[in-house]
Design a protein around this motif. Structure first.
Motif, short mmCIF file in Angstrom:
data_model
loop_
_atom_site.label_atom_id
_atom_site.label_comp_id
_atom_site.label_asym_id
_atom_site.label_seq_id
_atom_site.Cartn_x
_atom_site.Cartn_y
_atom_site.Cartn_z
N PHE A 149 0.73 -1.14 -0.06
CA PHE A 149 0.21 -0.08 0.14
C PHE A 149 0.94 1.20 -0.11
O PHE A 149 0.69 2.08 -0.84
N LEU A 150 1.76 1.32 0.76
CA LEU A 150 2.65 2.60 0.96
C LEU A 150 3.51 2.75 -0.49
O LEU A 150 3.81 4.03 -0.63
N LEU A 151 3.97 1.52 -1.14
CA LEU A 151 4.75 1.89 -2.32
C LEU A 151 3.57 2.20 -3.69
O LEU A 151 4.26 2.36 -4.67
N MET A 152 2.33 2.31 -3.35
CA MET A 152 1.54 2.44 -4.43
C MET A 152 1.58 4.15 -4.71
O MET A 152 2.03 4.78 -3.91
N ASP A 153 1.03 4.38 -5.92
CA ASP A 153 0.97 5.95 -6.19
C ASP A 153 -0.29 6.31 -5.49
O ASP A 153 -1.23 5.77 -4.96
N THR A 154 -0.37 7.83 -5.34
CA THR A 154 -1.66 8.35 -4.57
C THR A 154 -2.81 7.93 -4.83
O THR A 154 -3.52 7.96 -3.97
N ASN A 155 -2.88 7.84 -6.10
CA ASN A 155 -4.56 7.67 -6.66
C ASN A 155 -4.90 6.41 -6.13
O ASN A 155 -6.08 6.15 -5.69
N ALA A 156 -4.00 5.20 -6.12
CA ALA A 156 -4.38 4.14 -5.77
C ALA A 156 -4.54 3.97 -4.27
O ALA A 156 -5.38 3.14 -3.68
N GLN A 157 -3.57 4.82 -3.47
CA GLN A 157 -4.11 4.83 -2.04
C GLN A 157 -5.10 5.43 -1.69
O GLN A 157 -5.71 4.73 -0.73
N LEU A 158 -5.61 6.19 -2.27
CA LEU A 158 -6.80 7.08 -2.03
C LEU A 158 -8.12 6.20 -2.47
O LEU A 158 -8.90 6.19 -1.63
#
Length: 468
Positions: A196-205
């Protein structure tokens, strides 16, 4: 590097799971229909637009002729998706022949949106009533700061400074699956949390929004209303102020939570209060678009522009330099590297065998070393990003070798057989285990073999039958 489409697709599955009457209610909004249209695979999008002005059901057999033979699988995927989202309504006649018709509510709303353009239920406030509105650059900085603060709270980092508006119960729901905690021990990131932490911001959001909607009923909020509000919010104009008094009660509570995530900025005037959408909010529906229909550089707007990505330089001696003042970046690097210096705008560290093994020992699987390599490559500083490779090959190869060291031995639950009364019985047992994919090892001379636990019960019964 995980793409946002994976998470967004899961979000649309959540939309598809809503009851039919709630989906029809959602489709009364032209903006929701446009967001749903964006989320469809290219072929499904084409079918929806083709059917937009057709009022009669189209026979399934006739629609199969719209594609060539090699496109049948894509055709089936497109039809399934359209039916799941009730964009297509399936009908069966007396001859049991299937036909599809565009959902009348969806059809009417989409026609309004594409031909006349939708009108939001609220208009931006005049500038003379709001005073100074933050510039787009200030909004981006605010959104980034809010999002980083939320993530630091999410991983229970001591670097988190601001308090969050979310209740402890809601935060625990967000943390579920991302953190694990044993008795009398500090919480640790799980494999899912590391990814999760290594995902880009949109994926996390999208991941957080999906969990937020899943928990809506516990807060006495209708998930359909929440989905409608979130998708409609994405069509608001970036950087414009909208009066909070135009919101319903549940929307006012929701907007406070969204401010914590950095989707909107709240401001208070002498008489009125207002919210200002940031780039995170206005790109919500855009990020639902199929990645194949958009340019790669547009797709990763959050990586290159918003998140100030491209901040790391990795040297052949395994030292890394992160030109960033972000506390979140520092926390991420601390997961798999040894931090040596933390300066106001520079973090210096080193990737070592011990730092990687420490990461693997803290719940991060060795298989996720590939995510570390991708993270380093996609966050390469502009000065080295155009090099091929952007991260030295000896570094990426060594990370994979250290990963392979932990994967040398694979544990498989098994059972050991020996002391067979005859060679015929031994060979029959070997053949049976081999046919069922359960044979792990055999020693023909001493008539011994090892089989997987899954076939042990059947194997024992087979040997008993052969004996008698």
């Amino acid at each position: 590097m995980p793409q946002v489409k994976i998470i967004a697709r899961n979000f649309m599955d959540m939309v598809a799971s809503l009851p039919a009457f709630k989906l029809d209610k959602l489709y009364e909004s032209p903006f929701i229909c446009e967001a749903i249209l964006r989320s469809l695979p290219p072929l499904a999008k084409k079918y929806a637009l083709q059917m937009m002005y057709i009022d009669q059901p189209a026979p399934a057999k006739a629609m199969e002729e719209w594609v060539l033979i090699d496109g049948v699988s894509k055709h089936n995927v497109a039809i399934d998706r359209l039916v799941q989202l009730r964009v297509f309504v399936e009908t069966v006649d007396r001859k049991k022949e299937i036909s599809y018709q565009l959902n009348p509510t969806f059809q009417e709303s989409l026609q309004k949106q594409l031909v006349h353009g939708g009108v939001l239920s609220r208009e931006p406030m005049p500038s003379n009533t709001t005073g100074r509105i933050p510039s787009l650059e200030e909004l981006e900085a605010y959104a980034l700061n809010q999002w980083e603060c939320f993530l630091l709270h999410l991983i229970n980092s001591t670097q988190a400074e601001k308090l969050t508006n979310f209740s402890s119960l809601t935060m625990k729901i967000f943390q579920s699956g991302l953190l694990s905690q044993r008795e009398k021990e500090a919480p640790k990131l799980t494999e899912k949390g590391f990814q999760f932490l290594l995902m880009d911001t949109n994926a996390q959001l999208w991941y957080i929004i999906r969990e937020y909607i899943s928990n809506a009923e516990a807060r006495n909020v209708d998930p359909a209303d929440l989905i409608s509000f979130l998708l409609e919010l994405s069509f608001h104009e970036l950087g414009q102020a909208y009066n909070v008094n135009t919101l319903t009660e549940f929307q006012k509570h929701t907007i406070k939570d969204l401010a914590d995530l950095g989707l909107v900025k709240l401001q208070q005037g002498m008489k009125d209060s207002w919210f200002i959408p940031t780039k995170l909010a206005t790109n919500l529906s855009v990020s639902l678009s199929d990645v194949s229909t958009r340019k790669q550089e547009d797709w990763y707007w959050s990586c290159s522009e918003f998140l100030n990505m491209g901040f790391m330089v990795v040297e052949t001696n395994f030292r890394l330099y992160a030109y960033s003042s972000s506390k979140l970046h520092c926390e991420i690097l601390r997961l798999f590297s040894r931090i040596e210096y933390v300066l106001p705008n520079l973090v210096v560290g080193a990737i070592t065998k011990e730092s990687l093994y420490n990461a693997f020992g803290n719940g991060i699987s060795a298989e996720q070393a590939s995510f570390i390599v991708s993270f380093l490559q996609q966050n390469a500083h502009p000065r080295v990003a155009n090099r091929i490779p952007s991260v030295p090959e000896n570094v990426t190869d060594q990370i994979r070798l250290w990963e392979a060291d932990l994967n040398r031995v694979e544990f498989t639950s098994a059972h050991f057989y020996d002391e067979f009364p005859s060679r015929d019985l031994f060979e029959t047992a070997c053949d049976y285990a081999r046919e069922h994919g359960g044979l792990l090892w055999e020693d023909s001379k001493k008539m011994r073999l090892v089989v997987k636990t899954e076939v042990h019960v059947h194997m024992r019964e087979h040997i008993r039958q052969q004996k008698y």
